[in-house]
Enzyme design. Sequence first.
Site, short mmCIF file in Angstrom:
data_model
loop_
_atom_site.label_atom_id
_atom_site.label_comp_id
_atom_site.label_asym_id
_atom_site.label_seq_id
_atom_site.Cartn_x
_atom_site.Cartn_y
_atom_site.Cartn_z
N ASN A 220 0.33 4.83 3.27
CA ASN A 220 1.49 4.12 3.78
C ASN A 220 2.68 4.34 2.87
OD1 ASN A 220 0.21 2.97 6.05
ND2 ASN A 220 -0.69 1.38 4.77
N CYS A 221 3.86 4.06 3.39
CA CYS A 221 5.11 4.22 2.67
C CYS A 221 5.02 3.49 1.32
CB CYS A 221 6.25 3.65 3.51
SG CYS A 221 7.87 3.86 2.78
N PRO A 222 5.45 4.11 0.26
CA PRO A 222 6.24 5.34 0.15
C PRO A 222 5.40 6.58 -0.18
CG PRO A 222 6.32 4.22 -1.94
CD PRO A 222 5.46 3.37 -1.02
#
Length: 81
Positions: free
Chosen positions: A18-20
């Site tokens: 998941n981000c980042p």
Amino acid sequence: MSEDIPRTDQEIDARGLNCPLPILRTKKALAGLESGQVLAVLTTDPHADRDFQAFCQQTGNALLAQQTRGDDVRVHYVRRR
């Protein structure tokens, strides 16, 4: 953005991240490419489309296409500036 599949010089797998993290891995991979080369990044993060659009706009790299591959996998094609 074109929906044609661009020729790629390298592919990285950021599925399950998941981000980042997908963006950070992309940044690192792009640093190892020459100007004009294309990186394909596989992701499953539902927010990755917007993340890659913002990343490319901020960095000057070109986002060539974003496509679905399989059920939940998105592929982002980024050309190094």
